[in-house]
Design an enzyme around this catalytic site. Structure first.
Site, PDB file in Angstrom:
ATOM      1  N   CYS A  12       0.782  -1.217   0.000  1.00  0.00           N
ATOM      2  CA  CYS A  12       0.000   0.000   0.000  1.00  0.00           C
ATOM      3  C   CYS A  12       0.818   1.274   0.000  1.00  0.00           C
ATOM      4  CB  CYS A  12      -0.976   0.033   1.179  1.00  0.00           C
ATOM      5  SG  CYS A  12      -0.265  -0.445   2.732  1.00  0.00           S
ATOM      6  N   GLY A  38      -0.603  -0.167  -4.766  1.00  0.00           N
ATOM      7  CA  GLY A  38      -1.768  -0.963  -4.388  1.00  0.00           C
ATOM      8  C   GLY A  38      -2.954  -0.664  -5.273  1.00  0.00           C
ATOM      9  N   ASN A 112       1.008   1.240   6.106  1.00  0.00           N
ATOM     10  CA  ASN A 112       1.792   0.605   5.051  1.00  0.00           C
ATOM     11  C   ASN A 112       2.842  -0.273   5.713  1.00  0.00           C
ATOM     12  OD1 ASN A 112       3.288  -0.072   2.790  1.00  0.00           O
ATOM     13  ND2 ASN A 112       4.373   1.867   2.718  1.00  0.00           N
ATOM     14  N   GLY A 113       2.816  -1.575   5.432  1.00  0.00           N
ATOM     15  CA  GLY A 113       3.792  -2.482   6.030  1.00  0.00           C
ATOM     16  C   GLY A 113       3.138  -3.750   6.528  1.00  0.00           C
ATOM     17  N   CYS A 246      13.991  -1.044   3.053  1.00  0.00           N
ATOM     18  CA  CYS A 246      13.732  -2.179   2.179  1.00  0.00           C
ATOM     19  C   CYS A 246      14.442  -1.976   0.843  1.00  0.00           C
ATOM     20  CB  CYS A 246      12.232  -2.330   1.955  1.00  0.00           C
ATOM     21  SG  CYS A 246      11.796  -3.616   0.775  1.00  0.00           S
ATOM     22  N   TYR A 252      12.447  -2.362  -7.116  1.00  0.00           N
ATOM     23  CA  TYR A 252      11.195  -2.710  -7.796  1.00  0.00           C
ATOM     24  C   TYR A 252       9.997  -1.823  -7.449  1.00  0.00           C
ATOM     25  CZ  TYR A 252       7.154  -5.613  -9.136  1.00  0.00           C
ATOM     26  OH  TYR A 252       5.986  -6.060  -9.668  1.00  0.00           O
ATOM     27  N   SER A 293       9.751  -1.566 -14.291  1.00  0.00           N
ATOM     28  CA  SER A 293      10.746  -1.322 -13.246  1.00  0.00           C
ATOM     29  C   SER A 293      12.163  -1.683 -13.661  1.00  0.00           C
ATOM     30  CB  SER A 293      10.357  -2.093 -11.975  1.00  0.00           C
ATOM     31  OG  SER A 293      10.168  -3.466 -12.267  1.00  0.00           O
ATOM     32  N   ASP A 356      14.393  -7.019 -12.973  1.00  0.00           N
ATOM     33  CA  ASP A 356      14.790  -6.599 -11.624  1.00  0.00           C
ATOM     34  C   ASP A 356      14.919  -7.764 -10.667  1.00  0.00           C
ATOM     35  OD1 ASP A 356      11.972  -6.964 -10.492  1.00  0.00           O
ATOM     36  OD2 ASP A 356      11.641  -5.453 -12.034  1.00  0.00           O
TER      37      ASP A 356
END
Length: 475
Positions: A12, A38, A112-113, A246, A252, A293, A356
């Site tokens: 998200c 998302g 988000n997560g 991350c 990506y 990507s 990627d």
């Protein structure tokens, strides 16, 4: 047997704005620029200073708000969310922001997560009498806030933030204040901007360009951002922080025009392509990237290798997501609808195909096949990241090793499975160097590399036993 997974999905994007007469509209446009994060659901909650009002639904943002729903979201502040589900079922009840009404106040919450201790926290809360309305791990925070009982909302929030573990970027909205918080490792990106006197918070800086905001600063791990009529205030909910951004955000997930920790995503990807050309050069006629990507890395590879870059693969942007198709035959057709090889570019050529990552290998196999059917004489696959061999528990939709082809097969075996003439990956050191070590004094330059080497920066809590059992089963 590899599990039938969808591929890499990050769940998200969040956006919020304070003190703007068209807050809901600005939030809509901000979320539109985050739609790549998302596509399963979207929502916006606004406040006029006295009342919180929201609208959310399944589907793309433009479909959720196509009947004038924004007109009802009056007020000078709003937060919004676009969702891809990693935790919780795919139904309307799990679409965010969640809106909670209490006897004297209301609270909107977006996340988000992914929390690695959500299951155990939820079990404890239910045993204490909590009644959950959703299956999302996001709702856990609201229950923890209401059970903190410090007498002050900010302190209640800090207590709750110290109980949840894993990857989280939160946005909260009350009648008179907007909040943002980032986990102690900073797994997910989160930044602050300004439009005149209005403050904006977003998952990616590309949203600032869309709404005409100026970048102010990144939210740092362990920070709590408080924005109201008194302005912006930054507090810490913990001092125990370590940067672990991350790495897949750079590889990506993030849009190429976003900056994370001061590093432009396109530039990082292009450098990874250049490094890949140094580490895994192959004599060829043309370089092409898998859209979208991988384009930046393919350009970098071509420049460094002294080979022409061409659009050998074209993406059709008007196709529904293929993983929901009910049969293998239809999934195969779905890939052909999404991607086409350009015969005039690849026919009779030795092609270097840059991607990627490889998740399960099925998509890579189909793309190699497309290039061969278009007449490519050779197809050499080069991956602008190390082999993806370990699951992620912080917000990526891969949580078991059997979903990952690199955890089951060697590079040579994967090469044969996807039908390529050769296959090489970028090294771990090459990736870290290419991204640019945003925090050079911290492990991996401030990046999370667990997907490639299993070195998780936090305890796995609820997932620990399951993960260790999967490792034991492979012996």
């Amino acid at each position: 047997m590899l599990a039938e997974v969808k591929g890499l999905n990050e769940e998200c994007g969040i956006f919020g704005i304070w003190d703007h007469p068209n807050a809901a509209e600005i939030t809509y446009y901000g979320l539109h620029s985050l739609q790549h994060r998302g596509q399963e659901g979207a929502g916006i909650v606004s406040t006029d200073g006295e009342t919180l009002k929201g609208h959310r639904n399944l589907g793309l943002l433009a479909d959720v708000f196509k009947h004038g729903e924004l007109d009802d979201l009056k007020g000078k502040a709003a937060i919004g969310h676009v969702r891809y589900a990693t935790a919780g079922q795919k139904n309307l009840g799990n679409v965010q922001p969640f809106l909670f009404h209490f006897h004297s106040s209301s609270l909107a919450l977006a996340h988000n997560g992914n929390l690695v201790n959500a299951k155990s926290l939820r079990r404890e809360l239910e045993e204490e009498g909590a009644i959950f309305q959703t299956s999302s791990d996001t709702e856990v925070l609201a229950h923890l806030i209401k059970r903190s009982h410090t007498g002050d909302f900010v302190e209640d929030l800090k207590v709750a933030l110290n109980k949840v573990k894993g990857g989280f970027a939160y946005m909260l909205l009350t009648e008179d204040t907007m909040y943002a918080a980032l986990d102690p490792n900073g797994f997910r990106p989160l930044s602050i901007g300004r439009i005149g006197d209005s403050y904006v918070v977003a998952s990616e800086t590309c949203a600032f360009e869309t709404v005409g905001a100026e970048f102010v600063r990144d939210v740092e791990p362990g920070e709590l951002i408080i924005i109201n009529n008194d302005g912006l205030r930054i507090e810490k909910f913990t001092e125990n922080v370590t940067h672990s951004i991350c790495s897949m955000e750079y590889i990506y997930f993030a849009r190429p025009d976003s900056n994370i920790a001061g590093i432009n995503v396109h530039s990082a990807r292009k450098r990874s392509g250049k490094r890949l050309a140094k580490e895994a050069f192959i004599d060829a006629d043309v370089v092409t990237g898998v859209p979208d990507s991988s384009i930046s890395a393919a350009i970098g590879y071509a420049e460094e290798a002294g080979l022409p870059y061409e659009l050998g693969l074209i993406k059709n942007r008007y196709v529904a997501r293929t993983f929901i198709q009910p049969s293998q035959e239809l999934r195969e057709q779905g890939v052909r609808m999404k991607l086409s090889a350009v015969r005039g570019v690849v026919e009779g050529k030795r092609v270097v195909m840059i991607d990627d990552s490889i998740v399960r290998g099925t998509t890579s196999k189909r793309i190699v096949q497309l290039l061969r059917e278009a007449g490519a004489a050779e197809v050499h696959v080069r991956i602008a990241s190390p082999p993806l061999a370990f699951p992620c528990f912080y917000g990526i939709d891969i949580q078991t090793r059997n979903e990952l082809i690199a955890s089951n097969y060697s590079v040579d075996e994967i090469c044969r499975i996807i039908g390529a003439d050769s296959l090489e990956y970028l090294s771990e050191e090459g990736l870290v160097d290419s991204i640019g070590r945003p925090y050079p004094n911290e492990p991996y330059g401030g990046l999370c590399m667990a997907y490639f080497n299993g070195d998780y920066p936090t305890p796995l809590y609820d997932y620990e036993a399951e993960y260790l059992a999967s490792l034991e089963a492979e012996k």
